[in-house]
Scaffold this active site. Sequence first.
Site, PDB file in Angstrom:
ATOM      1  CG  ASP A   1      13.867  -1.130   6.970  1.00 57.73           C
ATOM      2  OD1 ASP A   1      14.880  -1.627   6.439  1.00 57.73           O
ATOM      3  OD2 ASP A   1      13.769  -0.946   8.195  1.00 57.73           O
TER       4      ASP A   1
ATOM      5  CG  HIS B   1      18.264  -6.234  -1.257  1.00 53.63           C
ATOM      6  ND1 HIS B   1      17.656  -5.475  -0.279  1.00 53.63           N
ATOM      7  CD2 HIS B   1      19.513  -6.525  -0.791  1.00 53.63           C
ATOM      8  CE1 HIS B   1      18.506  -5.314   0.735  1.00 53.63           C
ATOM      9  NE2 HIS B   1      19.640  -5.942   0.449  1.00 53.63           N
TER      10      HIS B   1
ATOM     11  CG  LEU C   1       3.619   8.554  -9.457  1.00 50.81           C
ATOM     12  CD1 LEU C   1       2.595   8.321  -8.352  1.00 50.81           C
ATOM     13  CD2 LEU C   1       4.503   7.323  -9.538  1.00 50.81           C
TER      14      LEU C   1
END
Length: 254
Positions: A28, A45, A139
């Site tokens: 965020d 972004h 992962l």
Amino acid sequence: MTEKVRAPFAGLVPPLGPSPQHVAIIMDGNGRWANSQGLPRTAGHEAGEISLMDTIAGAIEAGVRYLSVYAFSTENWRRSPAEVRFLMGYSRKVLRARRDELDSWGVRVRWSGRRPKLWTSVIRELEVAEEQTKHNHTLDLIMCLNYGGRAEIADAATKIVSRVVKGELKPGQISEKTFASHLYLPDVPEVDLLIRTSGESRFSNFLLWQCAYAEMSFVDLPWPQFRREHLWDEIAAYAGRERRFGGAVDKVRQ
Ligand code: IPE
Ligand code: IPE
Ligand code: MG
């Protein structure tokens, strides 16, 4: 040109203590960071891409096995059509541009979220990445796109009801375990550590079921400034916490 990120390298990371198996991140603060630099929200972004790649590399180095990242919520459709369009197009672009790099790091890309409304071209790109990386096991990177915690719980309830109607399940058999097995990615363990950047202290509908006993870290940096060293700081702090899961032990001071 896609900016290079230092690839994960075992041995670089300082000893942090026992690593959380599953880390979830609410990425965020992109828009506010960009605006504070005199830039439009979309530039925030774009800047977040490097933070994401660096954090993934750092998670691998720290021994994290599952990393869930909140990229677009079921509520983010409320944003301006231009920002929504940008976020859809940019998600598609990042998935395509970073697929091979992630694959070479041993990352398995997975999508969690709702299909309706999400751009078909984004779903297609997620599926290509999932297919290409499905045999990797260093992962699991869980891209939460058009994801909402309540939507996931409601969707699980819908699946359970339809199995009850078909006679496959009896209402009396529905335990927490049954419920969890109807979530989007039932094999993924619960969240150990939830990190939110940007200084906000709220869940914003992220992984509500899976975070029941997560340790929480609210970091004051906007996402575009977050790097692997910040992740390691949070993992080191996590290692020092006592997780009790409702239990208790007498420790009388001598
Ligand atoms: C997070 O940054 C990215 C998404 C929600 C897609 P924001 O866009 O929420 O940035 P702020 O929180 O408004 O600064
Ligand atoms: C949460 O951030 C969603 C993502 C990071 C994708 P928001 O910026 O949408 O959350 P609110 O609106 O501040 O609660
Ligand atoms: Mg925000």
